[in-house]
Design a protein around this motif. Sequence first.
Motif, PDB file in Angstrom:
ATOM      1  N   LEU A   1      13.505   5.285   5.077  1.00 23.00           N
ATOM      2  CA  LEU A   1      13.059   5.008   6.441  1.00 23.00           C
ATOM      3  C   LEU A   1      11.841   4.098   6.493  1.00 23.00           C
ATOM      4  CD1 LEU A   1      13.504   8.532   8.055  1.00 23.00           C
ATOM      5  CD2 LEU A   1      14.699   6.456   8.741  1.00 23.00           C
ATOM      6  N   PHE A   2      10.945   4.225   5.529  1.00 23.42           N
ATOM      7  CA  PHE A   2       9.673   3.518   5.635  1.00 23.42           C
ATOM      8  C   PHE A   2       9.442   2.493   4.527  1.00 23.42           C
ATOM      9  CE2 PHE A   2       9.130   7.499   7.940  1.00 23.42           C
ATOM     10  CZ  PHE A   2       8.665   7.019   9.158  1.00 23.42           C
TER      11      PHE A   2
ATOM     12  N   ALA B   1       0.835  -1.207   0.000  1.00 18.82           N
ATOM     13  CA  ALA B   1       0.000   0.000   0.000  1.00 18.82           C
ATOM     14  C   ALA B   1       0.865   1.250   0.000  1.00 18.82           C
ATOM     15  CB  ALA B   1      -0.926  -0.010   1.215  1.00 18.82           C
ATOM     16  N   LEU B   2       1.928   1.233   0.796  1.00 17.56           N
ATOM     17  CA  LEU B   2       2.829   2.378   0.851  1.00 17.56           C
ATOM     18  C   LEU B   2       3.533   2.573  -0.484  1.00 17.56           C
ATOM     19  CD1 LEU B   2       4.036   4.600   2.585  1.00 17.56           C
ATOM     20  CD2 LEU B   2       5.741   2.971   3.399  1.00 17.56           C
ATOM     21  N   LEU B   3       3.946   1.471  -1.105  1.00 19.77           N
ATOM     22  CA  LEU B   3       4.605   1.551  -2.411  1.00 19.77           C
ATOM     23  C   LEU B   3       3.672   2.159  -3.450  1.00 19.77           C
ATOM     24  CD1 LEU B   3       6.964   0.879  -4.306  1.00 19.77           C
ATOM     25  CD2 LEU B   3       5.995  -1.410  -4.578  1.00 19.77           C
ATOM     26  N   HIS B   4       2.393   1.786  -3.399  1.00 18.83           N
ATOM     27  CA  HIS B   4       1.415   2.317  -4.349  1.00 18.83           C
ATOM     28  C   HIS B   4       1.299   3.833  -4.206  1.00 18.83           C
ATOM     29  CE1 HIS B   4      -2.111   2.543  -6.896  1.00 18.83           C
ATOM     30  NE2 HIS B   4      -2.802   3.106  -5.915  1.00 18.83           N
ATOM     31  N   ILE B   5       1.271   4.314  -2.968  1.00 19.09           N
ATOM     32  CA  ILE B   5       1.166   5.754  -2.729  1.00 19.09           C
ATOM     33  C   ILE B   5       2.411   6.473  -3.229  1.00 19.09           C
ATOM     34  CG2 ILE B   5       1.061   7.516  -0.920  1.00 19.09           C
ATOM     35  CD1 ILE B   5      -0.685   5.549   0.688  1.00 19.09           C
ATOM     36  N   VAL B   6       3.579   5.900  -2.955  1.00 18.40           N
ATOM     37  CA  VAL B   6       4.832   6.519  -3.389  1.00 18.40           C
ATOM     38  C   VAL B   6       4.919   6.555  -4.914  1.00 18.40           C
ATOM     39  CG1 VAL B   6       7.342   6.248  -3.421  1.00 18.40           C
ATOM     40  CG2 VAL B   6       6.086   5.959  -1.284  1.00 18.40           C
ATOM     41  N   GLU B   7       4.479   5.489  -5.567  1.00 16.55           N
ATOM     42  CA  GLU B   7       4.504   5.463  -7.030  1.00 16.55           C
ATOM     43  C   GLU B   7       3.592   6.537  -7.613  1.00 16.55           C
ATOM     44  OE1 GLU B   7       3.435   1.454  -7.875  1.00 16.55           O
ATOM     45  OE2 GLU B   7       5.516   0.721  -7.862  1.00 16.55           O
ATOM     46  N   ARG B   8       2.425   6.711  -7.012  1.00 17.18           N
ATOM     47  CA  ARG B   8       1.519   7.780  -7.463  1.00 17.18           C
ATOM     48  C   ARG B   8       2.172   9.143  -7.280  1.00 17.18           C
ATOM     49  NH1 ARG B   8      -3.880   7.666  -4.395  1.00 17.18           N
ATOM     50  NH2 ARG B   8      -4.208   9.504  -5.697  1.00 17.18           N
ATOM     51  N   LEU B   9       2.830   9.307  -6.152  1.00 13.81           N
ATOM     52  CA  LEU B   9       3.485  10.579  -5.861  1.00 13.81           C
ATOM     53  C   LEU B   9       4.612  10.848  -6.853  1.00 13.81           C
ATOM     54  CD1 LEU B   9       3.907  13.032  -4.067  1.00 13.81           C
ATOM     55  CD2 LEU B   9       5.300  11.622  -2.557  1.00 13.81           C
TER      56      LEU B   9
ATOM     57  N   ASN C   1      19.812   4.234   7.457  1.00 14.24           N
ATOM     58  CA  ASN C   1      18.413   4.668   7.511  1.00 14.24           C
ATOM     59  C   ASN C   1      17.393   3.536   7.453  1.00 14.24           C
ATOM     60  OD1 ASN C   1      18.697   7.363   8.012  1.00 14.24           O
ATOM     61  ND2 ASN C   1      18.426   8.029   5.901  1.00 14.24           N
ATOM     62  N   PRO C   2      17.534   2.568   6.535  1.00 12.90           N
ATOM     63  CA  PRO C   2      16.507   1.518   6.465  1.00 12.90           C
ATOM     64  C   PRO C   2      16.348   0.716   7.755  1.00 12.90           C
ATOM     65  CG  PRO C   2      17.817   1.520   4.458  1.00 12.90           C
ATOM     66  CD  PRO C   2      18.504   2.441   5.424  1.00 12.90           C
ATOM     67  N   ALA C   3      17.391   0.692   8.603  1.00 15.07           N
ATOM     68  CA  ALA C   3      17.337  -0.106   9.834  1.00 15.07           C
ATOM     69  C   ALA C   3      17.087   0.731  11.081  1.00 15.07           C
ATOM     70  CB  ALA C   3      18.645  -0.887   9.998  1.00 15.07           C
TER      71      ALA C   3
END
Length: 376
Positions: free
Chosen positions: A38-39, A5-13, A212-214
Amino acid sequence: MNQTALLHIVERLERLVTRLPEKIRRPVLRELTPLKELFLEQRPPRFLFVGSSKMPMPQIINALFASGAQEQKNVSLMPVHRWIDWNISGHGTISILDARDASDSASAQVEEDLERQPADIIFVFDDEDSDFEKSGSASLMLRLQHPFSGTLGDAKVIGVAFGSENRTKQLEERLKTQPAIRDRLLQVIQFTEMPSAEGQGFLSFLAEELPNPAKIEMIRISRDREAQHHVAQMLIKSTTAICTAIGAQPIPLADLPILTSLQVVMVSGIMYISGRERSLRAATEFITALGANVGAGMLLREGARAILKFFPGWGNVVCGMVAGAGTYAIGRAASAFFIGGVSLKDARRKYLADRKKASHKPHWLDGSMRASKQIE
């Protein structure tokens, strides 16, 4: 909220960002990068254990990371010399590869796992009855540091000594003579059952040193409010910058869905930083609760913001400021509620005060406001 879901939002952005002028596109992408790290790219921190200690893994985790960890897994059923995920008191997850007793034959398996998933921090253990230089871990470290092997990557090293302070100093001196370790060494600590405050300080130190990722998982585990507020503020400022730029687009009504999505994602991110699970529904309910007493006013303001877009030039800048002020105020209220522990009533009061303050003095992102004017 899952990663999909987060990936979908980022792709739209990201698709929307490509429609922005070049001068504003770059700042927005710069703000988006740490948010993705981070996320979106978030993962458990990975710790490699090497050295001479034979202390059981649960006991080490219990002392270094959290009490009660020893009841979480049946150690006899765990795979040997492989990455294993440990849930720390329900607050977050760490991955550990225990190579302390890895023989020469087992080292190949360890190296294979490290090539697949490099360690972030290497813990070098040294007990009172063993010698690190003569252990298999020392030769393993040297092999991993081979010029043709990128297995260690950017991993840093922490020494852990069992016994007296003198033993700790001796370990530090020995580690500094190891070419594979010297430039990576962060500190050497004495292994003890750390008091609560000291243990939290150590976890906060780890969070600062992790990539950052961790970081997020370790911040959740440490429950360090200062670190949580710091990351939340970074999330708020980046989201505010993006909303300011998007809100200043000369496209009436077209940006409302993406702005709303960004604000909901921001709040769910703050929830996650605080130690809760991500939830778009809970984030939406919180935002709704903030405006419970001023719902009509919020609707009118958002409508006015959209209407202003029909007036090019200054109208676009005002729209960007309104979008940014609202986002900033929501983020600050969420941080106060989920991390600071204030009541919903106080969070609502803070939202109204911060929104009013931000709309008159957009101190939250002067640079982005200047950039948004390029859209005129």
